[in-house]
Design a protein around this motif. Sequence first.
Motif, PDB file in Angstrom:
ATOM      1  N   GLN A  19       0.851  -1.194   0.000  1.00 24.45           N
ATOM      2  CA  GLN A  19       0.000   0.000   0.000  1.00 24.45           C
ATOM      3  C   GLN A  19       0.883   1.240   0.000  1.00 24.45           C
ATOM      4  O   GLN A  19       0.584   2.211  -0.683  1.00 24.45           O
ATOM      5  CB  GLN A  19      -0.930   0.020   1.216  1.00 24.45           C
ATOM      6  N   ALA A  20       1.956   1.201   0.780  1.00 19.98           N
ATOM      7  CA  ALA A  20       2.886   2.330   0.834  1.00 19.98           C
ATOM      8  C   ALA A  20       4.211   1.880   1.430  1.00 19.98           C
ATOM      9  O   ALA A  20       4.271   0.877   2.149  1.00 19.98           O
ATOM     10  CB  ALA A  20       2.304   3.462   1.675  1.00 19.98           C
ATOM     11  N   ILE A  29       2.919   6.328  -1.645  1.00 17.59           N
ATOM     12  CA  ILE A  29       1.648   5.595  -1.588  1.00 17.59           C
ATOM     13  C   ILE A  29       1.317   5.073  -2.978  1.00 17.59           C
ATOM     14  O   ILE A  29       1.260   5.841  -3.951  1.00 17.59           O
ATOM     15  CB  ILE A  29       0.499   6.479  -1.083  1.00 17.59           C
ATOM     16  N   LEU A  57      -6.645   6.829   0.492  1.00 12.98           N
ATOM     17  CA  LEU A  57      -5.361   7.527   0.665  1.00 12.98           C
ATOM     18  C   LEU A  57      -5.230   8.079   2.081  1.00 12.98           C
ATOM     19  O   LEU A  57      -4.172   7.958   2.708  1.00 12.98           O
ATOM     20  CB  LEU A  57      -5.243   8.661  -0.362  1.00 12.98           C
ATOM     21  N   ILE A  60      -4.243   5.411   4.606  1.00  8.32           N
ATOM     22  CA  ILE A  60      -2.831   5.054   4.528  1.00  8.32           C
ATOM     23  C   ILE A  60      -1.970   6.152   5.161  1.00  8.32           C
ATOM     24  O   ILE A  60      -1.042   5.866   5.916  1.00  8.32           O
ATOM     25  CB  ILE A  60      -2.419   4.769   3.068  1.00  8.32           C
TER      26      ILE A  60
END
Length: 126
Positions: A19-20, A29, A57, A60
């Motif tokens: 995801q990041a 990201i 977003l 995260i």
Amino acid sequence: MKKTINTVNAPAAIGPYSQANLANGVLYISGQIPVDPATGKLVEGIEKETHQVMKNLEAILTEAGMTFKNVVKASIFLKSMDDFAVMNDIYASYLDAESYPARETVQVSCLPKNVDIEISMIAHQD
């Protein structure tokens, strides 16, 4: 040193990626598409899709201890530039006008799962 960032509050990766990643205070990201992490289902319509992508977003960023104020760069991919104005208004509603990130928006012929929008971001710890 690289640290992988993952949260159940954003969709799980659908391929061999994270995801990041956080490296030297910079958070990279991966592109987020409009999957509702609670159901695993895609949301439809550019308004709902843009909100879902921004929520993914944000989840995260939160997991990494950041907010949209930390974002320095966004890359937006749209299936149709006809959706630009609607997307842009929703995107802006999540950001602080005093700290807009750099950005590009491009039209692409196809996105994963045939969605209308994907956004990736780069953020920096203060």
